[in-house]
Design a protein around this motif. Structure first.
Motif, PDB file in Angstrom:
ATOM      1  N   ASP A 161       0.891  -1.356   0.153  1.00  0.00           N
ATOM      2  CA  ASP A 161      -0.009  -0.079  -0.106  1.00  0.00           C
ATOM      3  C   ASP A 161       0.975   1.214  -0.088  1.00  0.00           C
ATOM      4  OD1 ASP A 161      -2.517  -1.432   0.382  1.00  0.00           O
ATOM      5  OD2 ASP A 161      -1.788  -1.774   2.248  1.00  0.00           O
ATOM      6  N   VAL A 162       2.041   1.199   0.625  1.00  0.00           N
ATOM      7  CA  VAL A 162       2.999   2.375   0.688  1.00  0.00           C
ATOM      8  C   VAL A 162       4.220   1.708   0.929  1.00  0.00           C
ATOM      9  CG1 VAL A 162       2.524   2.367   3.392  1.00  0.00           C
ATOM     10  CG2 VAL A 162       3.407   4.325   2.324  1.00  0.00           C
ATOM     11  N   GLY A 163       5.193   2.510   0.181  1.00  0.00           N
ATOM     12  CA  GLY A 163       6.508   2.073   0.251  1.00  0.00           C
ATOM     13  C   GLY A 163       7.448   3.631   0.587  1.00  0.00           C
ATOM     14  N   ILE A 164       8.678   3.184   1.162  1.00  0.00           N
ATOM     15  CA  ILE A 164       9.516   4.026   1.595  1.00  0.00           C
ATOM     16  C   ILE A 164      10.600   3.990   0.631  1.00  0.00           C
ATOM     17  CG2 ILE A 164      11.473   4.702   3.353  1.00  0.00           C
ATOM     18  CD1 ILE A 164       9.482   3.639   5.530  1.00  0.00           C
ATOM     19  N   LEU A 165      11.073   5.050  -0.394  1.00  0.00           N
ATOM     20  CA  LEU A 165      11.654   5.120  -1.398  1.00  0.00           C
ATOM     21  C   LEU A 165      12.765   6.200  -1.461  1.00  0.00           C
ATOM     22  CD1 LEU A 165       8.974   4.614  -4.180  1.00  0.00           C
ATOM     23  CD2 LEU A 165      10.631   2.934  -3.195  1.00  0.00           C
ATOM     24  N   ILE A 166      13.596   6.354  -2.285  1.00  0.00           N
ATOM     25  CA  ILE A 166      14.450   7.525  -2.401  1.00  0.00           C
ATOM     26  C   ILE A 166      13.878   8.144  -3.893  1.00  0.00           C
ATOM     27  CG2 ILE A 166      16.340   6.995  -0.719  1.00  0.00           C
ATOM     28  CD1 ILE A 166      18.053   6.084  -3.159  1.00  0.00           C
TER      29      ILE A 166
END
Length: 317
Positions: free
Chosen positions: A154-159
């Motif tokens: 549902d949600v991601g931590i990205l750069i």
């Protein structure tokens, strides 16, 4: 659930069939999917056969090597995940109306971000909403992007770059020079990027490299890459062995091994970390709560709160 095509063909599917297909696709096993849904093996087989008959397409290929998706099965998997998220949003809206906040949040993150951000975010949410459930997938930046695109999370931590998603700034972390403890540059308190001009460097790929590549391009310095890897843990150990030097980000340096020297960079450089969703307008109540909590905990803090410099004092030179 009814699907109509060409006004005269009607497909009738229920939530159990959709959820079962998704679980089989994700686990690669009829047995494991059946166990999760309290269904016998014959019942699982009948449900999938009925689903394929209703859709008039083959979704799964079953052979000696196991279970795989057909091409149309892969496309339908993405659609089915969206449908299940729609069911989840309805359930969350009903629960919220009754004052019983609940739901499932599926998160994807690269390991360094996962270990630092996720426990704090989940802890803060659990204290107020203990009925919420969480599922975490850890992988490379490239994998997290793929999971977000295909609906696995549902949600991601990205750069960055994250242009294909709706994203929110979570944290800005500093980049550092990372050297073998006995390296001549380790004698300096500040290492200039141009000092790396003739150095053998290692770089982490799979989505981790853009800030480092951009730094060298911006300063007009050649990035002499000798090793390309995916794991920051491996990178630190390779630096310790004197195989190469590196430029690495703050989160990866909170617990460096002995024999590694971490130095300030000149010019200073940073890496942005963002929370990303496929569509901000379509987020469930639970996912919006996750985002709001994460931003309140981290995005509103001051830059540098992670203080990796505390670890530098422990490095044996």
């Amino acid at each position: 659930m009814n699907f109509y095509y060409k006004e005269h063909i009607k497909f009738v599917m229920n939530k159990v069939q959709i959820e079962l297909f998704v679980k089989i696709a994700e686990s690669g096993s009829f047995t494991r999917a059946g166990q999760e849904m309290n269904m016998t093996q014959p019942a699982v087989s009948r449900a999938i056969s009925t689903l394929e008959a209703e859709l008039d397409v083959q979704l799964l290929v079953r052979d000696r090597r196991g279970i795989s998706l057909t091409e149309v099965g892969k496309r339908i998997l993405v659609a089915f995940r969206d449908i299940l998220k729609g069911f989840g949003k309805v359930e969350q809206e009903i629960a919220a109306e009754k004052g019983l906040e609940k739901g499932l949040i599926t998160i994807g993150a690269f390991p360094a971000a996962s270990s630092y951000f996720i426990p704090k975010i989940i802890g803060a949410i659990n204290r107020q909403y203990p009925q919420l459930e969480f599922r975490l997938h850890e992988g490379t930046i490239a994998e997290v992007k793929e999971w977000l695109e295909t609906g696995v999370i549902d949600v991601g931590i990205l750069i960055p770059p994250t242009d294909e998603f709706d994203s929110f700034p979570l944290f800005r972390e500093k980049l550092y020079a990372v050297l073998p403890a006995g390296h001549p540059l380790a004698k300096k308190s500040v290492v200039k990027v141009r000092d790396f001009e003739k150095e053998s460097m290692l770089i982490c790929k799979s989505g981790y490299e853009p800030p480092v590549v951009e730094l060298f391009e911006r300063t007009g310095v050649n990035l002499n890459v000798k090793y390309v890897i995916n794991s920051y843990h491996t990178a630190l150990n390779m630096v310790r062995e004197g195989l190469a030097s590196a430029v690495m980000a703050q989160l990866s340096l909170l617990s460096p091994p002995d024999g590694v020297a971490i130095r300030e960079l000149e010019p200073p450089a940073y890496r942005d970390i963002r929370l990303a969703v496929h569509s901000a307008d379509r987020c469930s109540i639970a996912v919006r709560l996750f985002i709001d909590t994460a931003l309140k905990l981290f995005a509103e803090g001051e830059e540098g709160d992670l203080k990796p410099e505390a670890g530098i004092d422990r490095i044996h030179m």
